[in-house]
Motif scaffolding. Structure first.
Motif, PDB file in Angstrom:
ATOM      1  N   PRO A 230       0.818  -1.220   0.000  1.00  0.00           N
ATOM      2  CA  PRO A 230       0.000   0.000   0.000  1.00  0.00           C
ATOM      3  C   PRO A 230       0.848   1.266   0.000  1.00  0.00           C
ATOM      4  CG  PRO A 230      -0.885  -1.596   1.564  1.00  0.00           C
ATOM      5  CD  PRO A 230       0.433  -2.146   1.091  1.00  0.00           C
ATOM      6  N   THR A 231       2.061   1.182   0.535  1.00  0.00           N
ATOM      7  CA  THR A 231       2.960   2.339   0.561  1.00  0.00           C
ATOM      8  C   THR A 231       3.891   2.369  -0.653  1.00  0.00           C
ATOM      9  OG1 THR A 231       4.499   1.042   1.908  1.00  0.00           O
ATOM     10  CG2 THR A 231       2.964   2.488   3.071  1.00  0.00           C
ATOM     11  N   GLY A 232       3.623   1.516  -1.634  1.00  0.00           N
ATOM     12  CA  GLY A 232       4.531   1.360  -2.765  1.00  0.00           C
ATOM     13  C   GLY A 232       4.232   2.276  -3.933  1.00  0.00           C
ATOM     14  N   SER A 233       5.208   2.324  -4.857  1.00  0.00           N
ATOM     15  CA  SER A 233       5.114   3.142  -6.068  1.00  0.00           C
ATOM     16  C   SER A 233       5.578   2.318  -7.255  1.00  0.00           C
ATOM     17  CB  SER A 233       5.983   4.395  -5.958  1.00  0.00           C
ATOM     18  OG  SER A 233       5.640   5.172  -4.828  1.00  0.00           O
ATOM     19  N   ILE A 234       5.137   2.716  -8.442  1.00  0.00           N
ATOM     20  CA  ILE A 234       5.558   2.063  -9.676  1.00  0.00           C
ATOM     21  C   ILE A 234       5.918   3.124 -10.702  1.00  0.00           C
ATOM     22  CG2 ILE A 234       3.142   1.823 -10.417  1.00  0.00           C
ATOM     23  CD1 ILE A 234       4.025  -0.703 -11.975  1.00  0.00           C
ATOM     24  N   TYR A 235       7.034   2.902 -11.397  1.00  0.00           N
ATOM     25  CA  TYR A 235       7.502   3.799 -12.458  1.00  0.00           C
ATOM     26  C   TYR A 235       7.592   2.988 -13.745  1.00  0.00           C
ATOM     27  CZ  TYR A 235       9.015   7.150  -8.839  1.00  0.00           C
ATOM     28  OH  TYR A 235       9.068   8.036  -7.798  1.00  0.00           O
ATOM     29  N   LEU A 236       6.810   3.357 -14.741  1.00  0.00           N
ATOM     30  CA  LEU A 236       6.822   2.670 -16.032  1.00  0.00           C
ATOM     31  C   LEU A 236       7.502   3.556 -17.060  1.00  0.00           C
ATOM     32  CD1 LEU A 236       3.976   0.628 -17.671  1.00  0.00           C
ATOM     33  CD2 LEU A 236       5.322   2.216 -19.032  1.00  0.00           C
ATOM     34  N   HIS A 237       8.582   3.043 -17.643  1.00  0.00           N
ATOM     35  CA  HIS A 237       9.421   3.792 -18.582  1.00  0.00           C
ATOM     36  C   HIS A 237       9.055   3.375 -20.006  1.00  0.00           C
ATOM     37  CE1 HIS A 237      13.688   5.582 -19.175  1.00  0.00           C
ATOM     38  NE2 HIS A 237      13.029   5.645 -20.309  1.00  0.00           N
ATOM     39  N   GLU A 257      -6.678   8.299 -10.014  1.00  0.00           N
ATOM     40  CA  GLU A 257      -6.433   9.116  -8.825  1.00  0.00           C
ATOM     41  C   GLU A 257      -5.065   8.857  -8.217  1.00  0.00           C
ATOM     42  OE1 GLU A 257      -8.293   5.252  -7.462  1.00  0.00           O
ATOM     43  OE2 GLU A 257      -8.514   6.661  -9.141  1.00  0.00           O
ATOM     44  N   ASN A 258      -4.422   7.759  -8.600  1.00  0.00           N
ATOM     45  CA  ASN A 258      -3.099   7.423  -8.075  1.00  0.00           C
ATOM     46  C   ASN A 258      -1.961   7.809  -9.018  1.00  0.00           C
ATOM     47  OD1 ASN A 258      -3.924   6.295  -5.561  1.00  0.00           O
ATOM     48  ND2 ASN A 258      -4.648   4.478  -6.660  1.00  0.00           N
ATOM     49  N   PHE A 259      -2.297   8.484 -10.098  1.00  0.00           N
ATOM     50  CA  PHE A 259      -1.266   9.021 -10.994  1.00  0.00           C
ATOM     51  C   PHE A 259      -0.618  10.231 -10.336  1.00  0.00           C
ATOM     52  CE2 PHE A 259      -0.360  12.237 -14.342  1.00  0.00           C
ATOM     53  CZ  PHE A 259       0.724  11.600 -14.931  1.00  0.00           C
ATOM     54  N   ARG A 260       0.708  10.272 -10.372  1.00  0.00           N
ATOM     55  CA  ARG A 260       1.423  11.388  -9.762  1.00  0.00           C
ATOM     56  C   ARG A 260       2.140  12.261 -10.781  1.00  0.00           C
ATOM     57  NH1 ARG A 260      -1.659  10.677  -6.649  1.00  0.00           N
ATOM     58  NH2 ARG A 260      -1.532  10.146  -4.436  1.00  0.00           N
ATOM     59  N   ASN A 261       2.865  11.645 -11.702  1.00  0.00           N
ATOM     60  CA  ASN A 261       3.614  12.445 -12.674  1.00  0.00           C
ATOM     61  C   ASN A 261       3.818  11.683 -13.971  1.00  0.00           C
ATOM     62  OD1 ASN A 261       5.254  13.529  -9.922  1.00  0.00           O
ATOM     63  ND2 ASN A 261       4.789  15.091 -11.435  1.00  0.00           N
ATOM     64  N   GLU A 262       3.910  12.425 -15.052  1.00  0.00           N
ATOM     65  CA  GLU A 262       4.584  11.934 -16.249  1.00  0.00           C
ATOM     66  C   GLU A 262       5.953  12.610 -16.249  1.00  0.00           C
ATOM     67  OE1 GLU A 262       4.537  11.862 -21.149  1.00  0.00           O
ATOM     68  OE2 GLU A 262       2.845  12.743 -20.066  1.00  0.00           O
ATOM     69  N   VAL A 288       1.225   5.627  -7.619  1.00  0.00           N
ATOM     70  CA  VAL A 288       1.337   5.084  -6.267  1.00  0.00           C
ATOM     71  C   VAL A 288       0.198   4.105  -6.038  1.00  0.00           C
ATOM     72  CG1 VAL A 288       2.508   7.117  -5.363  1.00  0.00           C
ATOM     73  CG2 VAL A 288       0.001   6.995  -5.265  1.00  0.00           C
ATOM     74  N   LYS A 289       0.373   3.240  -5.037  1.00  0.00           N
ATOM     75  CA  LYS A 289      -0.697   2.298  -4.686  1.00  0.00           C
ATOM     76  C   LYS A 289      -1.773   2.997  -3.850  1.00  0.00           C
ATOM     77  CE  LYS A 289      -2.111  -2.152  -4.268  1.00  0.00           C
ATOM     78  NZ  LYS A 289      -1.287  -3.183  -3.618  1.00  0.00           N
ATOM     79  N   SER A 290      -1.360   3.970  -3.043  1.00  0.00           N
ATOM     80  CA  SER A 290      -2.303   4.692  -2.195  1.00  0.00           C
ATOM     81  C   SER A 290      -1.709   6.048  -1.824  1.00  0.00           C
ATOM     82  CB  SER A 290      -2.610   3.891  -0.926  1.00  0.00           C
ATOM     83  OG  SER A 290      -1.481   3.896  -0.060  1.00  0.00           O
ATOM     84  N   ARG A 291      -2.499   6.839  -1.127  1.00  0.00           N
ATOM     85  CA  ARG A 291      -2.041   8.175  -0.735  1.00  0.00           C
ATOM     86  C   ARG A 291      -0.905   8.105   0.281  1.00  0.00           C
ATOM     87  NH1 ARG A 291      -7.054  11.834   0.939  1.00  0.00           N
ATOM     88  NH2 ARG A 291      -5.337  13.334   1.099  1.00  0.00           N
ATOM     89  N   GLY A 292      -0.735   6.949   0.936  1.00  0.00           N
ATOM     90  CA  GLY A 292       0.316   6.812   1.939  1.00  0.00           C
ATOM     91  C   GLY A 292       1.636   6.338   1.382  1.00  0.00           C
TER      92      GLY A 292
END
Length: 667
Positions: A230-237, A257-262, A288-292
């Motif tokens: 739940p506290t994790g992030s993913i970056y797709l290149h 809603e969990n998109f942060r940046n391009e 991100v998986k969640s806001r946390g």
């Protein structure tokens, strides 16, 4: 009911399945219920004849991915699924449940692991729910292909798609059609967004190679979301060819809603593109998986212009500083608790800090009053972290031909790029996963930054390259010395002759790459279609003290089928032909035991006398079985300079910190 005993690592005797009411893994209470998560007799079972999971959906099905009795199988898309032939009690599996062929439950402190095989099946078989802190993936794509070809509809007559070493290729064929069907069904758990997205892609793109690519990516992204904490992030290149479709697919899987940046990475300088603006950037989608989710702010150094125009003051000690606001502006509005008089000065809109804080700053010499009587906060340059990192990254150059870290892998990314990502979205001791790990940049940087890691790749060439990279940079291996640096394990490579024979039967090219890795050699050609001219692999060394620039070679041939004295004669001819390039020793690697005529033919080639005073047979025959059990090795000068792979630069390690983080006693 058929249960598993207290020691817990077997299935019941009747049909090798776990009973229908409750399914236990060991005595620790890890169970799956009857209605959903069980190995029942009605489809989701290990049968005595087939050793497979149920026949539908996203699991190892009899009509999709057969896992044979010795643990080896073939993936639905033609990818080799090469699991370790020994029993399943893997450190990860030992605390997991299964559901429809997937692992469920949480995985604590996994070992650093390289997996060989299709990442979809590896994720389902080996990686539990919510056990990964950060995912970076740079999925392969044939971005150099003609753009229109990717969108042309295909019939279903082509052979199954294969992902070859260095070949970023996806094709619409029967396997892709099955993958599309699976993606539509398996994504139903994402609130219906994934099926809707895939059906929309189908309506817009038709049965094209682009749709095949998206169909292959969808179930993998679903699995990656499952394993992410739940506290994790993913970056797709990705590059612009498919980025807009991947963004929509990521929205469907992870939620818009969990998109942060391009993140836009400028990967090259300007160049000429016919009738369009120069294409110089890649996109990295950050979700991100969640806001946390973990977030560690990153900063960039201020520009020279900014420093000259802002940090233009110096105190009596020579420290450079600038003045910043300590009183509130009209746009901020008044705050009753911040409206007070200090040294006969009352700001119209109040102060930015409480009185106690203001008095403390003033006592420390951090408040400066101008001639007009206005107070300002003193900010010293040497205390500032720099400007907040923007989503435009133009300060990290690509890997060029002169770069020290260059390994010769076509899609290699700079370590600085991964350092920024890993530092931003993980902490020391966290788990980093790269499901398309290629030459292992994410793995190497995770090792460098004291993270745990999981790397997956479908080619033995990549796995071998990563092994060399980890040894060159960190002096770690998959068989670490007791008390030495933290090592790693490799899962999916053959460990005995039977496993080697199975791999050779499934994919001779992958067998060749794996076999060459046994002697630390690299394949001579990455293209299985190209003529190798009798050389499958090479080892380079230097043994002439009077001519240190003279590079010698060991040339290798790998045979997975029948062999005879004719193969030895052919190798002798290749060795003679390659003499001009420094070839002095030829090695024939074979699955079969060599015959007496073969040994006699090899002996007739004579002896190579090294300037170091050692002598070695010019033509040698090694068996795979002998290499696996350690009874055979190449006879050659041991110079310690086998320049097979380009050497990775040695990394500086904090051994004490590493032991603190990864002491097995803490696991």
């Amino acid at each position: 009911m058929t249960s598993v005993g207290a020691k817990g690592n077997h299935f019941g005797a009747n049909g090798n399945h776990v009973g229908a009411k409750r399914s236990y893994f060991g005595a620790n209470g890890n169970l799956n219920g009857a209605s959903e998560n069980h190995f029942g007799a009605t489809g989701n079972h290990f049968s005595a004849s087939g050793n497979h999971f149920g026949a539908n959906g996203d699991h190892f099905g009899a009509n999709k991915t057969l896992v044979r009795a010795n643990g080896w199988g073939q993936g639905a898309a033609g990818w080799p699924i090469t699991f370790r032939p020994d029993p399943i009690p893997d450190p990860i599996l030992s605390t997991r449940h299964h559901r429809a062929g997937r692992l469920t439950g949480h995985m604590e402190t996994p070992p650093n692991t390289l997996y060989y095989g299709d990442n979809l099946e590896i994720l389902r078989r080996y990686v539990g729910d919510e056990c990964v802190d950060l995912i970076y993936l740079d999925p392969p794509f044939n971005s150099n292909a003609d753009y229109n070809v990717l969108f042309a509809e295909k019939d279903h007559t082509e052979a199954a798609a294969q992902i070859m070493a260095f070949g970023d290729t996806w094709k619409w064929d029967e396997a892709a059609a099955r993958a599309f069907h699976e993606a539509v069904q398996s994504g139903a758990g994402q609130g219906g967004r994934v099926p809707a997205a895939m059906q929309g892609f189908h309506a817009m793109l038709g049965e094209s190679d682009m749709l095949a690519y998206l169909a292959m990516m969808a179930p993998r992204l679903i699995e990656l979301r499952r394993v992410l904490k739940p506290t994790g992030s993913i970056y797709l290149h990705c590059d612009p060819t498919a980025s807009h479709y991947l963004k929509m697919l990521m929205d469907a899987v992870f939620g818009a809603e969990n998109f942060r940046n391009e993140i836009v990475w400028k990967r090259t300088g300007s160049h000429n593109d016919a009738k369009r603006f120069a294409d110089v950037k890649d996109s990295i989608f950050y979700y991100v998986k969640s806001r946390g989710a973990i977030w560690n702010p990153q900063h960039v150094e201020h520009s020279e212009h900014y420093l000259k125009t802002h940090y233009n003051k110096k105190d009596t000690a020579g420290r450079i500083y600038r003045l910043d606001n300590i009183i509130r502006s009209a746009s901020m509005g008044p705050r009753p608790n911040l409206s007070y008089e200090y040294k006969e000065f009352t700001p119209k809109w109040g102060w930015r800090v409480k009185r106690e804080k203001l008095e403390s700053l003033d006592a420390d010499g951090r408040i400066e009053w101008t001639k007009s009587g206005t107070p300002y906060l003193v900010r010293y340059l040497d205390e500032q972290k720099g400007a907040a990192m923007p989503a435009l990254w133009d300060d990290i150059p690509p890997i060029n031909s002169q770069a020290q870290e260059r390994l010769g892998y076509p899609t290699q990314k700079p370590e600085a790029l991964l350092e920024r990502i890993i530092n931003a979205s993980s902490n020391e001791g966290d788990v980093v996963l790269d499901p398309f790990c290629g030459c292992g940049t994410a793995v190497a940087v995770a090792q460098k930054l004291n993270r745990r890691w999981i790397g997956i790749d479908v080619t033995h060439l990549a796995i071998n390259l990563i092994k060399h990279r980890l040894w060159d940079a960190f002096k770690v291996t998959d068989a670490p010395v007791e008390g030495g640096p933290v090592g790693y394990k490799v899962v999916g490579e053959p460990t005995d002759l039977k496993g080697a024979e199975q791999l050779a039967g499934e994919d001779r090219f992958q067998f060749q790459s794996w076999a060459l890795g046994l002697v630390k050699a690299r394949t001579a050609s990455s293209d299985r279609k190209g003529a190798d001219k009798g050389v499958d692999g090479r080892l380079f060394f230097h043994d002439d003290p009077d001519n240190v620039a003279a590079t010698k070679q060991v040339i290798l041939q790998v045979k997975s089928g029948k062999v005879s004295a004719r193969d030895v004669r052919d190798l002798k001819g290749v060795l003679d032909r390659e003499k001009a390039g420094g070839a002095v020793i030829g090695v024939l690697m074979t699955l079969e035991e060599p015959t007496a005529p073969m040994r006699a033919e090899a002996a007739g080639a004579g002896i190579y006398d090294s300037p170091w005073g050692t002598s070695h047979a010019k033509v040698q025959i090694l068996t795979i079985e002998g290499l696996l059990n350690g009874t055979e090795r190449i006879g050659m000068p041991q110079t310690g300079d086998l320049r097979t792979f380009r050497k990775a630069p040695r990394a500086k390690r904090d051994r004490k910190r590493e032991r603190e983080l990864f002491d097995p006693a803490d696991d």
